[in-house]
Enzyme design. Structure first.
Site, PDB file in Angstrom:
ATOM      1  N   CYS A  18       0.780  -1.241   0.000  1.00  0.00           N
ATOM      2  CA  CYS A  18       0.000   0.000   0.000  1.00  0.00           C
ATOM      3  C   CYS A  18       0.811   1.290   0.000  1.00  0.00           C
ATOM      4  CB  CYS A  18      -0.932   0.014   1.212  1.00  0.00           C
ATOM      5  SG  CYS A  18      -2.019  -1.403   1.340  1.00  0.00           S
ATOM      6  N   HIS A  56      -3.037   7.152   4.393  1.00  0.00           N
ATOM      7  CA  HIS A  56      -2.003   6.179   4.768  1.00  0.00           C
ATOM      8  C   HIS A  56      -0.691   6.451   4.035  1.00  0.00           C
ATOM      9  CE1 HIS A  56      -1.150   1.681   5.895  1.00  0.00           C
ATOM     10  NE2 HIS A  56      -0.536   2.535   6.685  1.00  0.00           N
TER      11      HIS A  56
END
Length: 261
Positions: free
Chosen positions: A102, A158
């Site tokens: 990610c 994030h």
């Protein structure tokens, strides 16, 4: 990010690419033709209204396979709203993910730099939250803000590298509050306030974190992370219109994410 054509021209830097994309040539954005900057300047000199700069909206679904879209020809999955956006805007059919996990991938998306350059190689960061020493970073949000745009991000950003997470006017996160520092609102707080924390926590954990999405959610549709983030983005877009400012808006959704099968 580099771009070159078949005529042997020199590659464009990311800054040059973004600048030319906004300033030169006709641009198709959400079905509306944006006049080139030269034409805008000419019309202003003649007393006409300058052309409006395009608004930028990025809808980012975590681990959504590019083939799983109606506009990509998938035989089963129906995505009429995304198909409409694709028909009125632009689809990049040869865009490649820069990393298998990610945070490095998101950091590349926001900065135009490879993970090996930024040093962001995993989903947790260093203590100071910086990229490799000496690496110049100009995230898209900072670039657009410097050029007069109102910037906002709503959802699961994030991005642990602080230098890759700058330039936002408004941010609201669906991550744990410690995951996206500097946000003005947190989904975790809101879902507790409406009494649906247990349903959300069941979705996220179950008996194993790898069961995410593999059970029927007890959350009401308007209480999901996606619905919450979408409402925040819509409010941001409406406020930008009221202020008559162009916007750069990133909406990173958590789902579909797991299960990986």
């Amino acid at each position: 990010m580099k771009r070159s054509d078949d005529a042997g021209r020199q590659p464009l830097s990311r800054r040059q690419f973004l600048g030319q994309a906004l300033a030169a040539g006709g641009m198709i954005v959400a079905g509306a033709r944006i006049a080139p900057a030269a034409d805008s300047a000419r019309r202003s000199a003649q007393g006409g209204a300058p052309a409006r700069r395009p608004n930028i909206l990025i809808l980012h679904a975590d681990q959504h396979n590019a083939r799983v879209l109606g506009c990509a020809g998938h035989p089963d999955v129906k995505t009429p709203n995304l198909d409409k956006l694709a028909a009125e805007g632009m689809r990049f059919e040869r865009a490649y993910c820069q990393d298998a996990i990610c945070v490095p991938s998101r950091t590349s998306l926001m900065t135009g730099l490879y993970p090996r350059t930024t040093g962001v190689l995993w989903n947790s960061g260093t203590d100071d939250g910086q990229v490799h020493p000496g690496v110049r970073v100009e995230p898209m949000a900072a670039w657009f803000k410097a050029h007069g745009y109102r910037t906002g991000a709503f959802g699961r950003r994030h991005l642990w590298a602080k230098t890759a997470d700058t330039g936002w006017d408004v941010t609201c996160t669906t991550s744990n509050p410690k995951g996206d520092p500097g946000d003005t609102e947190y989904y975790y707080d809101w879902v507790r306030q409406i009494g649906q924390w247990d349903a959300f926590d069941r979705d996220m954990t179950g008996s194993s974190k790898f069961e995410l999405n593999s059970l029927v959610s007890e959350l009401t549709p308007d209480a999901t992370q996606e619905a919450w983030a979408s409402r925040k983005a819509i409010d941001f877009i409406r406020q930008s219109a009221a202020e008559e400012k162009p916007f750069f808006c990133w909406v990173p959704y958590l789902h579909p994410h797991q299960p990986y099968t």
